[in-house]
Design an enzyme around this catalytic site. Structure first.
Site, PDB file in Angstrom:
ATOM      1  N   ARG A  26      27.564  28.602  -0.931  1.00  0.00           N
ATOM      2  CA  ARG A  26      26.364  28.086  -1.047  1.00  0.00           C
ATOM      3  C   ARG A  26      26.058  27.163   0.070  1.00  0.00           C
ATOM      4  NH1 ARG A  26      25.507  31.693  -4.149  1.00  0.00           N
ATOM      5  NH2 ARG A  26      24.637  31.430  -6.149  1.00  0.00           N
TER       6      ARG A  26
ATOM      7  N   SER B 152      20.134  28.926 -10.522  1.00  0.00           N
ATOM      8  CA  SER B 152      21.025  28.015 -11.141  1.00  0.00           C
ATOM      9  C   SER B 152      20.808  26.630 -10.682  1.00  0.00           C
ATOM     10  CB  SER B 152      22.289  28.450 -10.479  1.00  0.00           C
ATOM     11  OG  SER B 152      22.759  29.804 -10.858  1.00  0.00           O
TER      12      SER B 152
ATOM     13  N   GLU C 170      22.199  22.432  -7.161  1.00  0.00           N
ATOM     14  CA  GLU C 170      21.915  23.509  -6.031  1.00  0.00           C
ATOM     15  C   GLU C 170      20.651  23.453  -5.441  1.00  0.00           C
ATOM     16  OE1 GLU C 170      21.027  27.373  -6.718  1.00  0.00           O
ATOM     17  OE2 GLU C 170      23.002  28.100  -5.867  1.00  0.00           O
TER      18      GLU C 170
HETATM   19  N1  EPU Z   1      28.386  31.048 -19.129  1.00  0.00           N
HETATM   20  C1  EPU Z   1      28.087  30.496 -20.102  1.00  0.00           C
HETATM   21  N2  EPU Z   1      26.832  30.479 -20.433  1.00  0.00           N
HETATM   22  C2  EPU Z   1      25.717  31.005 -19.964  1.00  0.00           C
HETATM   23  C3  EPU Z   1      26.060  31.876 -19.057  1.00  0.00           C
HETATM   24  C4  EPU Z   1      27.210  31.776 -18.405  1.00  0.00           C
HETATM   25  O1  EPU Z   1      28.937  29.841 -20.773  1.00  0.00           O
HETATM   26  O2  EPU Z   1      24.517  30.840 -20.538  1.00  0.00           O
HETATM   27  C5  EPU Z   1      29.650  31.401 -18.434  1.00  0.00           C
HETATM   28  C6  EPU Z   1      30.319  32.427 -18.851  1.00  0.00           C
HETATM   29  O3  EPU Z   1      31.832  32.297 -18.932  1.00  0.00           O
HETATM   30  C7  EPU Z   1      30.162  33.284 -17.739  1.00  0.00           C
HETATM   31  C8  EPU Z   1      30.500  32.368 -16.503  1.00  0.00           C
HETATM   32  O4  EPU Z   1      29.731  31.293 -17.106  1.00  0.00           O
HETATM   33  O5  EPU Z   1      31.379  34.190 -17.373  1.00  0.00           O
HETATM   34  C9  EPU Z   1      29.547  32.691 -15.211  1.00  0.00           C
HETATM   35  O6  EPU Z   1      28.242  33.155 -15.569  1.00  0.00           O
HETATM   36  P1  EPU Z   1      27.264  34.175 -14.614  1.00  0.00           P
HETATM   37  O7  EPU Z   1      27.866  35.242 -14.384  1.00  0.00           O
HETATM   38  O8  EPU Z   1      26.000  34.230 -15.182  1.00  0.00           O
HETATM   39  O9  EPU Z   1      27.280  33.391 -13.240  1.00  0.00           O
HETATM   40  P2  EPU Z   1      27.140  31.874 -12.800  1.00  0.00           P
HETATM   41  O10 EPU Z   1      28.372  31.505 -12.335  1.00  0.00           O
HETATM   42  O11 EPU Z   1      26.376  30.983 -13.881  1.00  0.00           O
HETATM   43  C10 EPU Z   1      26.312  32.449 -10.375  1.00  0.00           C
HETATM   44  C11 EPU Z   1      25.490  31.979  -9.189  1.00  0.00           C
HETATM   45  C12 EPU Z   1      24.038  33.056  -9.547  1.00  0.00           C
HETATM   46  C13 EPU Z   1      24.507  34.370  -9.438  1.00  0.00           C
HETATM   47  C14 EPU Z   1      25.702  34.574 -10.300  1.00  0.00           C
HETATM   48  C15 EPU Z   1      25.976  36.318 -10.296  1.00  0.00           C
HETATM   49  C16 EPU Z   1      25.772  29.800  -8.738  1.00  0.00           C
HETATM   50  C17 EPU Z   1      25.749  28.432  -8.768  1.00  0.00           C
HETATM   51  N3  EPU Z   1      25.211  30.664  -9.430  1.00  0.00           N
HETATM   52  O12 EPU Z   1      26.047  32.136 -11.408  1.00  0.00           O
HETATM   53  O13 EPU Z   1      23.120  32.631  -8.608  1.00  0.00           O
HETATM   54  O14 EPU Z   1      23.265  35.141  -9.623  1.00  0.00           O
HETATM   55  O15 EPU Z   1      26.611  34.037 -10.166  1.00  0.00           O
HETATM   56  O16 EPU Z   1      26.987  36.418  -9.051  1.00  0.00           O
HETATM   57  O17 EPU Z   1      26.912  30.302  -7.857  1.00  0.00           O
HETATM   58  C18 EPU Z   1      21.509  30.932  -8.016  1.00  0.00           C
HETATM   59  O18 EPU Z   1      22.235  30.400  -7.148  1.00  0.00           O
HETATM   60  O19 EPU Z   1      20.361  30.230  -8.219  1.00  0.00           O
HETATM   61  C19 EPU Z   1      21.824  31.995  -8.946  1.00  0.00           C
HETATM   62  C20 EPU Z   1      21.286  32.608  -9.794  1.00  0.00           C
END
Ligand code: EPU
Length: 357
Positions: A164, A242, A345
């Site tokens: 990021r 995010s 972010e």
């Molecule tokens: N999770 C929860 N609750 C939720 C959603 C997720 O507990 O409501 C936990 C779960 O354990 C899940 C983990 O968080 O396995 C990761 O969630 P997710 O796969 O949805 O990914 P994220 O880490 O929350 C990141 C990026 C997103 C990107 C996704 C997919 C960041 C800050 N965010 O989200 O990017 O789309 O991975 O690669 O790195 C953005 O930057 O705006 C964005 C949407």
């Protein structure tokens, strides 16, 4: 160049909050960008460069200087049997560009489908999702240096890419305006199916050997299920995506949080992923949720998305201060529960107290 005055900024952002720009100009060419920069410089106006507005929180006071909206358009490509080089102007809609690369059967950006915003923003925060980051395919960033008005071609190795971040939002923040970005993609390359959500999608019988187009469609549908795709009328996607970065911590710190999780929420395994330099990436969404913020949580006119705990949502009529109040409440509670400090972010625009962030 048409300088406008007192233009509301909220409609230019996906979060739909924030006050007006004192002055506002839209640039469609490099020449117009230079002119706008010179205009701000001559009048000592603070300059803010606006792209797609998908990662912004604009203050209720708005921006006291000149907002420069980058609307440079155009995509060119060249290539051989194996590689295609795409040059995309900074103002192009990102997802339309990804669709074009997929239609040309070029791999490298398919997992970045459905991300709101413009191409010029992608190197700034090294946009990444579903197993890909733009740093893997960017070969060059063509940018204007604000202080000198000169343009430069910056190679990938000079962009300082990490999770990021890049030099454009760290060491050289607000010093360059991205004008055009070049991506080197693989012609007839295989799609990348590394991320757990994508593997699950295709394991569920959706296709054994998915095409680039099928992976693009899958990413968009997964994003939609998390309200991370802009869909007209879906209140849960009135957000900046995010709201917090996933914390990158040492092994020892991850072990500490894991032991705490075993005590506080037995049976709910702490998600942890390998990160660069032997560090560990924690899931901010999980930490938020396990601090008592359920999906759909509300605080006045703002809340947490009903589909993902990492998105702060404007439920309608919210002010930037309402967003900040929920941000602060989340940070405080997560720190109090887990001892982990969450970093926002989005970019904050027009706030004068940096401790608000
Ligand atoms: N999770 C929860 N609750 C939720 C959603 C997720 O507990 O409501 C936990 C779960 O354990 C899940 C983990 O968080 O396995 C990761 O969630 P997710 O796969 O949805 O990914 P994220 O880490 O929350 C990141 C990026 C997103 C990107 C996704 C997919 C960041 C800050 N965010 O989200 O990017 O789309 O991975 O690669 O790195 C953005 O930057 O705006 C964005 C949407």
């Amino acid at each position: 160049m048409r300088i406008q005055e007192n233009i509301p900024l909220a409609p230019f952002t996906t979060l739909h909050v924030g006050g007006p720009a004192r002055y506002f100009v839209e640039s469609h060419s490099e020449h117009e960008v230079s002119e706008a920069v010179a205009y701000a410089f001559a009048r000592k106006l603070p300059l803010f460069v606006l792209g797609g507005g998908s990662n912004l929180v604009v203050s209720d006071a708005g921006w006291p200087g000149l907002v420069l909206k980058i609307s440079l358009a155009g995509v060119e490509f060249e290539g051989d049997i194996q590689k295609m080089l795409f040059h995309v102007a900074a103002g192009e809609n990102w997802d339309d560009f990804v669709a074009l690369t997929v239609s040309k059967n070029c791999s490298g950006l398919e997992c970045l489908s459905g991300i709101p915003g413009t191409a010029g923003g992608t190197p700034v925060q090294n946009v990444g999702a579903y197993g890909q980051e733009v740093s893997e395919t960017i070969t060059r960033v063509h940018a204007l240096e604000i202080a000198t008005g000169k343009t430069f071609d910056i190679s990938t190795s000079d962009c300082g890419f990490a999770y990021r971040t890049s030099r454009f939002n760290t060491t050289h923040q607000n010093q360059f305006i991205v004008l055009e970005v070049s991506y080197r993609l693989h012609r007839n390359g295989d799609p990348k199916i590394d991320y757990a959500d994508l593997k699950k999608f295709f394991a569920a019988g959706n296709s054994a050997n998915p095409t680039l187009q099928q992976v693009r469609d899958a990413v968009r549908s997964i994003r939609q299920s998390k309200a991370m795709l802009i869909v007209e009328g879906d209140e849960d996607c009135r957000s900046a995506g995010s709201f917090f970065k996933n914390p990158i911590v040492s092994q020892a710190e991850a072990d500490r949080v894991q032991s705490l999780a075993e005590k506080l929420v037995p049976g709910k395994a702490l998600p942890r992923y390998p990160a660069a330099n032997g560090q560990v990436k924690l899931a901010a969404a999980w930490l938020v949720e396990q601090s008592g913020f359920h999906k759909g949580y509300s605080l006045g006119p703002v809340g947490i998305s009903r589909k993902h705990t990492l998105a702060i949502v404007n439920r309608g009529g919210a002010a930037a201060n309402d967003i900040l109040a929920l941000k602060n409440e989340i940070q405080k509670k997560v720190f109090g529960t887990w001892g982990v400090s969450l970093q926002p972010e989005p970019v904050f625009v027009g706030f004068d107290r940096s401790d608000d962030r």
